[in-house]
Write a protein that holds these residues in place. Structure first.
Motif, PDB file in Angstrom:
ATOM      1  N   HIS A  18       0.844  -1.193  -0.013  1.00 29.16           N
ATOM      2  CA  HIS A  18      -0.177   0.028  -0.086  1.00 29.16           C
ATOM      3  C   HIS A  18       1.095   1.269   0.003  1.00 29.16           C
ATOM      4  O   HIS A  18       0.540   2.456   0.498  1.00 29.16           O
ATOM      5  N   THR A  19       2.042   1.303  -0.557  1.00 27.83           N
ATOM      6  CA  THR A  19       2.936   2.443  -0.482  1.00 27.83           C
ATOM      7  C   THR A  19       3.629   2.770  -1.915  1.00 27.83           C
ATOM      8  O   THR A  19       4.335   3.457  -1.941  1.00 27.83           O
ATOM      9  N   SER A  20       2.998   2.011  -2.792  1.00 24.14           N
ATOM     10  CA  SER A  20       3.626   2.301  -4.293  1.00 24.14           C
ATOM     11  C   SER A  20       3.268   3.897  -4.758  1.00 24.14           C
ATOM     12  O   SER A  20       2.190   4.386  -4.426  1.00 24.14           O
ATOM     13  N   ALA A 190      12.742  -5.905   4.788  1.00 18.96           N
ATOM     14  CA  ALA A 190      12.223  -6.776   5.705  1.00 18.96           C
ATOM     15  C   ALA A 190      10.774  -6.192   6.404  1.00 18.96           C
ATOM     16  O   ALA A 190       9.886  -7.207   6.622  1.00 18.96           O
ATOM     17  N   LYS A 191      10.691  -5.006   6.721  1.00 17.77           N
ATOM     18  CA  LYS A 191       9.508  -4.689   7.650  1.00 17.77           C
ATOM     19  C   LYS A 191       8.681  -3.747   6.761  1.00 17.77           C
ATOM     20  O   LYS A 191       7.777  -3.143   7.507  1.00 17.77           O
ATOM     21  N   GLY A 192       9.269  -3.071   5.670  1.00 18.69           N
ATOM     22  CA  GLY A 192       8.519  -2.086   4.978  1.00 18.69           C
ATOM     23  C   GLY A 192       8.951  -0.778   5.585  1.00 18.69           C
ATOM     24  O   GLY A 192       9.413  -0.430   6.627  1.00 18.69           O
ATOM     25  N   MET A 193       8.714   0.315   4.535  1.00 21.42           N
ATOM     26  CA  MET A 193       9.209   1.825   5.043  1.00 21.42           C
ATOM     27  C   MET A 193       8.552   2.173   6.128  1.00 21.42           C
ATOM     28  O   MET A 193       9.177   3.105   6.898  1.00 21.42           O
ATOM     29  N   PRO A 194       7.032   2.120   6.303  1.00 23.62           N
ATOM     30  CA  PRO A 194       6.325   2.593   7.498  1.00 23.62           C
ATOM     31  C   PRO A 194       7.029   2.243   8.848  1.00 23.62           C
ATOM     32  O   PRO A 194       7.367   3.112   9.744  1.00 23.62           O
ATOM     33  N   VAL A 219      17.800   4.266  -1.587  1.00 22.67           N
ATOM     34  CA  VAL A 219      17.953   3.301  -2.208  1.00 22.67           C
ATOM     35  C   VAL A 219      16.405   2.899  -2.849  1.00 22.67           C
ATOM     36  O   VAL A 219      16.284   2.747  -4.192  1.00 22.67           O
ATOM     37  N   VAL A 220      15.491   3.051  -1.908  1.00 21.96           N
ATOM     38  CA  VAL A 220      14.044   2.801  -2.378  1.00 21.96           C
ATOM     39  C   VAL A 220      13.478   4.103  -3.311  1.00 21.96           C
ATOM     40  O   VAL A 220      13.045   3.826  -4.083  1.00 21.96           O
ATOM     41  N   LEU A 221      13.887   5.166  -3.016  1.00 20.62           N
ATOM     42  CA  LEU A 221      13.442   6.248  -3.591  1.00 20.62           C
ATOM     43  C   LEU A 221      13.985   6.595  -5.042  1.00 20.62           C
ATOM     44  O   LEU A 221      13.419   6.845  -5.754  1.00 20.62           O
TER      45      LEU A 221
END
Length: 280
Positions: A18-20, A190-194, A219-221
């Motif tokens: 839910h963060t795309s 492993a845990k997600g950005m939030p 790296v994600v951005l």
């Protein structure tokens, strides 16, 4: 290795439920071919002004054409001795002072540092409460990687000098090495950005320049900006207003969203969703 790293970044990006970020259909209008108004003071770099300028020009071209009708203050690139930095105080010529802490012909390091500091300039960096400055630092780390990878592509066929063409591999390897060393990226996977943001929020608000944390989020951005480069223009309004003291990150993003043009509001809203701080 490059393909493996790209695959890992993609997995990180798509694994966060839910963060795309939603891709924008627009493409950059009136892309600039010119470079921003700046000069190089080559004193103490142990490299020629022309060569330093060639590297910085190439780095600037990865971002500057995406900022249509943006008038920047002139700036100067000088030699730093205690880490790269962009100073708040202008010099006697009313220029923004960008200091790069590198020397000789370490062109990848020049590009990496210039990309970071140029992003601060594009963000309209300003003094004030630093509670959310970590996000600008994260964007600047993202810009460093984005610039290096873009230069590596450009130098394949159009290096500043013909005999620099093979240096494109050094540029790409430098970016790959930085990505590889960001161990916290696996924590995001492993845990997600939030959850990552919640676990490190106190440290981020305390220390804006925690490079391990900034770098992992960068790296994600990175994949989002490479997917749609026009998103970069939104950072132009990141500091359009002075930040209130101790502003929450959610309020910071809401204020940014209110400042950007309509075409960028969905992007900023999706950044808030990425971090799990969006308002329903």
């Amino acid at each position: 290795m490059s393909r493996t790293l790209l695959a890992f970044v993609a997995v990180v990006a798509t694994s966060i439920a839910h963060t795309s970020l939603t891709a924008q259909e627009t493409k950059p209008d009136n892309k600039r071919s010119e470079i921003p108004n700046y000069r190089v003071d080559a004193t103490d770099f142990s490299a020629s002004e022309a060569d330093i300028r060639a590297v910085c020009d190439s780095a600037a071209r990865q971002l500057w054409p995406l900022f249509a009708d943006y008038e920047l203050e002139p700036f100067v690139v000088t030699r730093g001795q205690s880490g790269p930095i962009t100073l708040y105080k202008r010099n006697d010529r009313r220029e923004i002072v960008v200091k790069l802490d590198t020397s000789n012909t370490l062109w990848s390091q020049y590009a990496y540092q210039f990309g970071h500091e140029f992003c601060h300039v594009l963000c309209g960096f300003r003094e004030g409460d630093s509670s959310n400055r970590w996000f600008e630092e994260t964007l600047s780390e993202t810009a460093s990687l984005y610039v290096l990878r873009g230069m590596a592509r450009d130098w394949k066929d159009g290096p500043p000098y013909k005999h620099w063409a093979s240096y494109r591999d050094n540029l790409r390897e430098y970016a790959d090495n930085v990505i590889r060393q960001r161990a916290h990226t696996r924590e995001i996977y492993a845990k997600g950005m939030p959850a990552f943001y919640r676990d490190h929020e106190a440290q981020l608000r305390k220390t804006a320049t925690d490079r391990e944390l900034n770098g992992a989020m960068a790296v994600v951005l990175l994949s989002y900006f490479e997917e749609q480069p026009t998103r970069w223009e939104a950072i132009r309004w990141l500091n359009s207003l002075p930040p209130p003291a101790k502003e929450s990150f959610a309020d910071f993003l809401q204020r940014w969203q209110g400042a950007v043009p309509e075409k960028h509001r969905l992007f900023v809203a999706d950044v808030a969703k990425l971090y799990g701080v969006h308002r329903d």
